[in-house]
Write a protein that holds these residues in place. Sequence first.
Motif, short mmCIF file in Angstrom:
data_model
loop_
_atom_site.label_atom_id
_atom_site.label_comp_id
_atom_site.label_asym_id
_atom_site.label_seq_id
_atom_site.Cartn_x
_atom_site.Cartn_y
_atom_site.Cartn_z
N PRO A 43 0.83 -1.25 -0.05
CA PRO A 43 -0.04 0.13 -0.03
C PRO A 43 0.68 1.24 -0.03
N THR A 44 0.33 2.14 -0.67
CA THR A 44 0.79 3.51 -0.44
C THR A 44 -0.45 4.71 -0.05
N GLU A 45 -0.03 5.99 0.04
CA GLU A 45 -1.12 6.82 0.18
C GLU A 45 -1.79 7.09 -0.98
N GLY A 68 1.49 -7.23 -17.35
CA GLY A 68 1.23 -7.05 -18.81
C GLY A 68 1.58 -5.54 -19.36
N ARG A 69 2.68 -5.04 -18.94
CA ARG A 69 2.93 -3.61 -19.17
C ARG A 69 3.96 -3.44 -20.39
N PRO A 70 3.89 -2.67 -21.08
CA PRO A 70 4.85 -2.27 -22.27
C PRO A 70 5.93 -2.08 -21.91
N PRO A 74 8.50 3.59 -18.22
CA PRO A 74 9.30 3.33 -17.23
C PRO A 74 8.69 3.23 -15.88
N LEU A 75 9.20 2.63 -14.80
CA LEU A 75 8.89 2.74 -13.62
C LEU A 75 9.05 3.73 -12.59
N ILE A 76 8.38 3.85 -11.48
CA ILE A 76 8.95 5.02 -10.33
C ILE A 76 9.82 3.95 -9.40
N GLY A 125 15.13 2.27 -20.70
CA GLY A 125 16.26 2.86 -21.53
C GLY A 125 16.50 4.54 -21.48
N LEU A 126 15.60 5.21 -20.75
CA LEU A 126 15.73 6.61 -20.38
C LEU A 126 16.85 7.02 -19.71
N PRO A 127 17.43 8.19 -20.18
CA PRO A 127 18.69 8.56 -19.01
C PRO A 127 18.07 9.38 -17.73
N ILE A 190 -5.84 8.50 -6.04
CA ILE A 190 -5.06 8.61 -7.63
C ILE A 190 -3.76 8.75 -7.26
N GLU A 191 -2.93 8.46 -8.56
CA GLU A 191 -1.71 8.36 -8.47
C GLU A 191 -1.11 9.82 -8.30
N SER A 192 0.52 9.57 -7.87
CA SER A 192 1.10 10.88 -7.59
C SER A 192 0.94 11.95 -8.78
N ALA A 236 5.76 11.64 -20.09
CA ALA A 236 5.59 10.65 -19.33
C ALA A 236 5.22 9.54 -20.34
N PRO A 237 6.13 8.69 -20.80
CA PRO A 237 5.70 7.60 -21.61
C PRO A 237 4.33 6.77 -21.62
N GLY A 238 3.98 6.78 -19.97
CA GLY A 238 2.79 6.11 -19.78
C GLY A 238 1.42 6.80 -20.17
#
Length: 332
Positions: A43-45, A68-70, A74-76, A125-127, A190-192, A236-238
Amino acid sequence: MAGPHTIGERIQAMTTEYIAAVTPKAVCRAADLLQRGEVVAFPTETVYGLGAVAFNSVAVRKVFDAKGRPADNPLIVHVAAVEDIHRIAVRLPPLFGVITARFFPGPLTIIVDKHPDVPDIVTAGLPSVAVRMPAHDVALALIRAVGEPLVAPSANRSGRPSPTSAQHVLDDLDTRIAAVLDGGICTIGIESTVISLRGNQIAILRPGSITKEELEEATGQGAVYADMGKSEVPVAPGMKYRHYAPQARIILAHTQQEVQQRLQGARMKVIRVLANEPIEGAEDVRLLCAATLYAEFRQADADGMEEIVLLCSSDIQGDKGLMNRILKAAAG
Ligand code: TXA
Ligand code: MG
């Protein structure tokens, strides 16, 4: 009953352990699985995250597979202390200190330059790399117990609403992940907010509960919403993927009358109304707010609703984070 369908899925199917985060031992159990390279939801807030040790590429790959994520999204990376950000990021701009002093821990993700130790799979692959310190005691205790930063996208199957309870996680990912750590219902829902600080400018890539005005007030500097329309590659690629969409059709209304017309005009349909005020003549109105938006989407689907009518009053329209999710759901 939903279960594994293909041979590949059958081989990989596992029992997802349910861990109630009520004792320190329970948190240690979840940490132990993560240290062994397993994937565990926590869990997070904001919403539940799907955790894996950020420096373990094999574990991170399991996160993409389970969701099932492309691979180009990228991830946090989540940390439990501001000092730990130096393990994943370099060349932190002056604004970074100002913003983290005010908003960490909290529902804010900051994009900065990536440390070479962070595997490429994490950042697609992002910097650059996205960092966040969640304001949630269970999440912080878990990251501390693991002793490593954790990647954590929202713990939903790609394209589903983000989960705000352990049950939502299981509804999407049961048998696909090692465990879920239940810390109750997420309060923000909702997300950050995601911002980029590259070039020492504040660009908002994903609106959320921390607002443009709060960021400007804290830094004494202007912030801009990144304009995805002008760029081939969304910042934000997402943001380019279909998101937050329930099965039911989403209809946006702007006045009580529009809601009433919708209910009258479509007598045969099963319609759920979400609003932040009572609607005259409508019985079954559920509260429209960020904290329960995704839970209501999931509930509407579970109840077999064909349509969800959302009354976007001026208060709702003023909430950029909430409106962003509503518009995305409506576009899906
Ligand atoms: O509240 C949250 O942020 C939750 C909890 C679990 O922390 N996490 C979350 O993660 O919403 P996710 O993966 O569902 O969304 C992360 C967003 C995506 O739109 C992704 O493209 C963007 O952040 N992102 C990640 N790294 C990025 C980078 N280096 N540059 C630009 N955007 C990035
Ligand atoms: Mg997500």
